[in-house]
Design an enzyme around this catalytic site. Sequence first.
Site, PDB file in Angstrom:
ATOM      1  N   GLU A   1     -70.278  48.012-105.882  1.00 15.55           N
ATOM      2  CA  GLU A   1     -70.433  47.702-104.640  1.00 15.55           C
ATOM      3  C   GLU A   1     -69.991  46.386-104.294  1.00 15.55           C
ATOM      4  O   GLU A   1     -69.425  45.905-103.378  1.00 15.55           O
ATOM      5  CB  GLU A   1     -71.705  47.859-104.416  1.00 15.55           C
ATOM      6  CG  GLU A   1     -72.295  49.403-104.532  1.00 15.55           C
ATOM      7  CD  GLU A   1     -71.525  50.572-103.829  1.00 15.55           C
ATOM      8  OE1 GLU A   1     -71.153  50.010-102.585  1.00 15.55           O
ATOM      9  OE2 GLU A   1     -71.064  51.376-104.330  1.00 15.55           O
TER      10      GLU A   1
ATOM     11  N   TRP B   1     -66.164  46.451-103.986  1.00 19.14           N
ATOM     12  CA  TRP B   1     -65.818  47.119-102.621  1.00 19.14           C
ATOM     13  C   TRP B   1     -65.685  45.873-101.582  1.00 19.14           C
ATOM     14  O   TRP B   1     -65.048  45.975-100.684  1.00 19.14           O
ATOM     15  CB  TRP B   1     -66.782  48.166-102.406  1.00 19.14           C
ATOM     16  CG  TRP B   1     -66.262  49.573-102.750  1.00 19.14           C
ATOM     17  CD1 TRP B   1     -66.962  50.397-103.840  1.00 19.14           C
ATOM     18  CD2 TRP B   1     -65.357  50.298-102.332  1.00 19.14           C
ATOM     19  NE1 TRP B   1     -66.312  51.583-103.682  1.00 19.14           N
ATOM     20  CE2 TRP B   1     -65.205  51.324-102.958  1.00 19.14           C
ATOM     21  CE3 TRP B   1     -64.071  50.025-101.221  1.00 19.14           C
ATOM     22  CZ2 TRP B   1     -64.167  52.511-102.810  1.00 19.14           C
ATOM     23  CZ3 TRP B   1     -63.401  50.894-101.273  1.00 19.14           C
ATOM     24  CH2 TRP B   1     -63.109  52.450-101.759  1.00 19.14           C
TER      25      TRP B   1
ATOM     26  N   TRP C   1     -57.847  61.135 -79.960  1.00 21.25           N
ATOM     27  CA  TRP C   1     -59.106  61.237 -79.890  1.00 21.25           C
ATOM     28  C   TRP C   1     -59.682  61.917 -78.887  1.00 21.25           C
ATOM     29  O   TRP C   1     -59.138  62.008 -77.740  1.00 21.25           O
ATOM     30  CB  TRP C   1     -59.639  59.750 -80.038  1.00 21.25           C
ATOM     31  CG  TRP C   1     -59.320  59.095 -81.149  1.00 21.25           C
ATOM     32  CD1 TRP C   1     -58.513  58.054 -81.094  1.00 21.25           C
ATOM     33  CD2 TRP C   1     -59.668  59.013 -82.523  1.00 21.25           C
ATOM     34  NE1 TRP C   1     -58.083  57.464 -82.262  1.00 21.25           N
ATOM     35  CE2 TRP C   1     -58.986  58.292 -83.677  1.00 21.25           C
ATOM     36  CE3 TRP C   1     -60.507  60.087 -83.288  1.00 21.25           C
ATOM     37  CZ2 TRP C   1     -59.277  58.037 -84.649  1.00 21.25           C
ATOM     38  CZ3 TRP C   1     -60.713  59.949 -84.408  1.00 21.25           C
ATOM     39  CH2 TRP C   1     -60.126  59.123 -85.379  1.00 21.25           C
TER      40      TRP C   1
ATOM     41  N   ASN D   1     -76.471  53.696 -97.255  1.00 20.96           N
ATOM     42  CA  ASN D   1     -74.959  53.648 -97.147  1.00 20.96           C
ATOM     43  C   ASN D   1     -74.509  55.198 -97.214  1.00 20.96           C
ATOM     44  O   ASN D   1     -73.245  55.445 -96.578  1.00 20.96           O
ATOM     45  CB  ASN D   1     -74.534  53.008 -98.433  1.00 20.96           C
ATOM     46  CG  ASN D   1     -73.026  52.979 -98.499  1.00 20.96           C
ATOM     47  OD1 ASN D   1     -72.410  52.284 -97.656  1.00 20.96           O
ATOM     48  ND2 ASN D   1     -72.173  53.425 -99.284  1.00 20.96           N
TER      49      ASN D   1
ATOM     50  N   TRP E   1     -62.935  55.925 -84.449  1.00 17.15           N
ATOM     51  CA  TRP E   1     -63.734  55.290 -85.139  1.00 17.15           C
ATOM     52  C   TRP E   1     -64.272  54.016 -84.552  1.00 17.15           C
ATOM     53  O   TRP E   1     -65.174  53.559 -84.943  1.00 17.15           O
ATOM     54  CB  TRP E   1     -62.811  54.964 -86.543  1.00 17.15           C
ATOM     55  CG  TRP E   1     -61.643  54.299 -86.562  1.00 17.15           C
ATOM     56  CD1 TRP E   1     -60.271  54.862 -86.220  1.00 17.15           C
ATOM     57  CD2 TRP E   1     -61.572  53.049 -86.592  1.00 17.15           C
ATOM     58  NE1 TRP E   1     -59.438  53.934 -86.137  1.00 17.15           N
ATOM     59  CE2 TRP E   1     -59.946  52.458 -86.204  1.00 17.15           C
ATOM     60  CE3 TRP E   1     -62.292  52.154 -86.677  1.00 17.15           C
ATOM     61  CZ2 TRP E   1     -59.448  51.515 -86.545  1.00 17.15           C
ATOM     62  CZ3 TRP E   1     -61.873  50.485 -86.595  1.00 17.15           C
ATOM     63  CH2 TRP E   1     -60.528  50.318 -86.516  1.00 17.15           C
TER      64      TRP E   1
ATOM     65  N   TRP F   1     -65.808  52.514 -91.651  1.00 14.81           N
ATOM     66  CA  TRP F   1     -65.309  53.178 -90.643  1.00 14.81           C
ATOM     67  C   TRP F   1     -63.900  53.829 -90.994  1.00 14.81           C
ATOM     68  O   TRP F   1     -63.723  54.814 -90.833  1.00 14.81           O
ATOM     69  CB  TRP F   1     -65.620  52.511 -89.381  1.00 14.81           C
ATOM     70  CG  TRP F   1     -66.917  52.827 -89.084  1.00 14.81           C
ATOM     71  CD1 TRP F   1     -67.890  51.768 -89.043  1.00 14.81           C
ATOM     72  CD2 TRP F   1     -67.575  53.895 -88.238  1.00 14.81           C
ATOM     73  NE1 TRP F   1     -69.181  52.431 -88.421  1.00 14.81           N
ATOM     74  CE2 TRP F   1     -68.853  53.612 -87.850  1.00 14.81           C
ATOM     75  CE3 TRP F   1     -67.110  54.947 -87.885  1.00 14.81           C
ATOM     76  CZ2 TRP F   1     -69.636  54.552 -87.333  1.00 14.81           C
ATOM     77  CZ3 TRP F   1     -67.509  56.088 -87.193  1.00 14.81           C
ATOM     78  CH2 TRP F   1     -68.915  55.733 -86.872  1.00 14.81           C
TER      79      TRP F   1
END
Length: 489
Positions: A292, A295, A323, A358, A376, A399
């Site tokens: 993590e 990331w 969208w 998460n 998004w 996202w």
Amino acid sequence: MAKVIHWFRRDLRLLDNTALTNATDKGQEVICLFILDPGLIEAPEVCKARLAFMYSALAELARKLEDRGGRLIIRRGEPLSELRKILKESGAKALYFNRDYTSYARHRDSQVEETLTQEGWEVNSYKDLVIFEKEELLTGNGAPYTVYTPYKKRWLSQVAELIPAKMEPRWTSLKIEDATVNGLESLPLPQVSPEFEKAFFMPAGEDEGRKRLAAFAGALAHHKQKDGASHPPIEEYATRRDFPAENGTSKLSAFLRFGTISPRQCYRAAINARERAEKVAQKDGCDSWIGELIWRDFYYQIMWNFPYVAKQSFQARYSQLKWSDNQEHFKAWQAGRTGYPIVDAAMRQLNNMHWMHNRLRMITASFLTKDLLLDWRLGERYFWQKLVDGDQPSNNGGWQWSASTGTDAQPYFRIFNPVSQSQKFDPTGAFIRKWVPELAKVPDKYIHEPHTMPRALQEHLGVVIGRDYPAPIVDHKTAREKALLAYKI
């Protein structure tokens, strides 16, 4: 050099603070400064919980400096203007700060460094917010990494040589005896709004961050397992992190976001826990949590090397994606009224706690972008408004990953089924019942799909779908097929 300034930003701690340590090594007296930037704290979409966390951390920082004979000077205004003022007023010759990498910070810091250097002041900036920054890790072709797995491999191969020993400032340099410095004007500390005084992440600050890290990964942290053994939660992280009803994560994201703990402290704690672990599964837990941290670095270097991702899809072909503009669907998602219990429970957790587990961030993001086919950027903006740990690189990266528009994104044809996700990660419905109390009496058989309950049972339980709890606003199977067609650009 007699007097220097350390400009606190996202490093609200005294220990293991790179720029502060260097400032105290170079200066006999270090003037500690924090600037309340109206461009940030008065922005229309600012998260009040995030401000409250920062204010609480500032209060503790001020107290810790006072205990050392120092002081924290609070100014309010445009950063470059305020820095010029205090440099002139104090007679300091140098400025120290730790680098930031967001879109706003990049422009601000470049302007500060260029202008003050031209005007004759020494400006020193340091890496502190991340473990690897900017272009430190590049592919064999000299390009930034855009896929996580090879980035992780390279990160792990080099990190051991990079992590410095624990840093501690030279405390005598924080003691202020100069009358000019003691007389510098400072605003009172901003107050935490009463609604957040007892919030989930309070108190904020360095002491609380270190306490939480020790509880999660420290040698004295203990968590009773079924076999009676006692281990830090980090050793169970790989197996427990995806279950929101369990206390299986560190909940340190807000502390990292404001730098009340450093990523180096986190890495050291994880490595120490790994060395103490006796079983492979326990070591896997430590490795998973280190992942993590990786990331986090990965998304920071993406934001730096591809700054357009702040407003656009990383993958250009999805810039043409059609969208939906269904505002009623968006409002239902925001309010936790979609008719999908795991989505609704997650959104209500966010709205109440200003934090979300998460796994649930992935589920809710997938639902917005794939089931509802909403942009998004709408979700990213809403999370930014709500999250106490809101951090642009990670928020944007997460996202875009969920929307399949980003770097290293999940393939567009992998669409989370909110029901199966709920069944897998909240099997008994404990998390759902906590945050969607109108479903508290629903049997386990129906908790993930309450609309499938027989009408008579709905009436008996007082949970009539469409009256007491909404019916699903979309059919997942139909929405999935629609999304697959939309993404085939």
